[in-house]
Design an enzyme around this catalytic site. Structure first.
Site: not given
Length: 337
Positions: A10-11, A107, A139, A190, A254-255
């Site tokens: 996606s990104w 990340k 994204a 984060k 997602r996180n």
């Protein structure tokens, strides 16, 4: 410019679209040729960003050497945990073209090396022109051209400005930054706090609890960043506070979704499969917990999230332990900026 984006998730797709909108010559590398075949037939992916229509100008390739050929900029948009393999593959090209700019857009902290992308790049490729691109940037929103703001961080200001110009347009704003490690640490850590925010939401704990978690979570990841020599300003900026606000409050994250599933009782081993993409924060939690012990930094939220993920701790017990810790002042440490 001629740009190769490595990573068809996606990104990577969203960044390739930004670069294409800016009239660059863009190649997008996929590991899976079948994904390319599907996109060429239907104009869309059947796996990521399923509503996004691929511009015909973006060249798709499953051959990494074909994708990077003659590129002036290479964008890394693969999960950080597989970055070593990618860097080793492209090393011959970097060695023969030392003017290429490498932009890392993923990340995380590598769970074995306990390093961020810039250090891993230096270990494998030596001193190359490197930029960390980061900030609050789902994204799904970038692909729809919704307003987004990020930072281009490099030790070389000229290089950071080149990447600023490369990506910036009327919906994708880019600031120049020089604290590369701070940007990388903030954007990675984060994700751990975002998992905690998801867990609280899954347990229906409410806004008060989440606000406290985000605030105290930002404080403790800032302390670890300070131990590494990072600027505290960085953690208050887009790569830190900005990205944390976005990631800890959105189903696009997602996180956050991983934490939400855990809070609702889904087994840890089944979380990644449910998400369908890499959940960097789950791996970063292990790295962050290890680093907090090595650097003697108190990170109680990170510790509890680590124990939920890796020691089968009940999330409700983790919350109870955080809420019943010994009384203290809000800021016991002097946080020099």
């Amino acid at each position: 410019m001629k740009v190769a984006v490595l990573g068809g998730g996606s990104w990577g797709v969203s960044l390739a679209n930004v670069l294409n909108d800016n009239k660059n010559e863009v190649s997008l590398y996929f590991r899976d040729q079948s994904q390319i075949d599907h996109i060429k037939e239907h104009g869309k992916s059947d796996k990521y960003l399923k509503d996004f229509t691929f511009p015909k100008d973006i060249r798709l390739s499953s051959d990494i050497y074909d994708a990077i050929k003659d590129s002036e900029v290479i964008v890394l948009a693969t999960p950080l945990q597989v970055i070593e393999d990618i860097l080793i593959k492209i090393k011959p090209y970097i060695d023969s073209n030392n003017q290429v700019i490498l932009v890392n857009a993923s990340k995380g902290i590598h769970f074995k090396r306990l390093k961020t992308a810039s250090d891993i790049v230096k270990d494998i490729l030596g001193d190359v022109r490197f930029v960390a691109l980061s900030g609050p940037s789902h994204a799904e929103e970038v692909s729809k051209r919704l307003n987004t703001t990020v930072v281009s961080a490099s030790l070389n200001e000229e290089v950071a400005c080149i990447i600023q110009d490369l990506f910036m347009n009327d919906y994708f704003r880019v600031y120049v930054h020089n604290d590369v490690l701070g940007v990388e640490m903030a954007s990675a850590l984060k994700n751990v706090i975002a998992i905690g925010a998801g867990i609280l939401t899954g347990l229906e704990q409410g806004d008060n609890a989440k606000a406290a978690l985000i605030t105290r979570g930002l404080f403790e990841i800032s302390k670890l960043g300070k131990a590494f020599g990072c600027s505290m300003y960085t953690f208050m900026g887009l790569a830190g506070m900005g990205d944390l606000i976005a990631t800890a409050n959105s189903v696009h994250s997602r996180n956050f979704r991983a934490g939400l599933l855990i809070g609702k009782g889904v087994a840890i081993k089944d979380v990644s499969a449910n998400i369908g993409e890499t959940v960097e924060g789950m791996v970063t939690a292990k790295a962050a917990y290890t680093l907090s012990k090595q650097y003697h930094v108190s990170m109680p939220i990170t510790k509890e999230i680590y124990e939920v993920l890796y020691e089968d701790k009940d999330p409700k017990e983790a919350i109870f332990e955080l809420m019943t810790r010994p009384k203290k002042h809000e800021f016991m440490e002097v946080m020099e900026i």
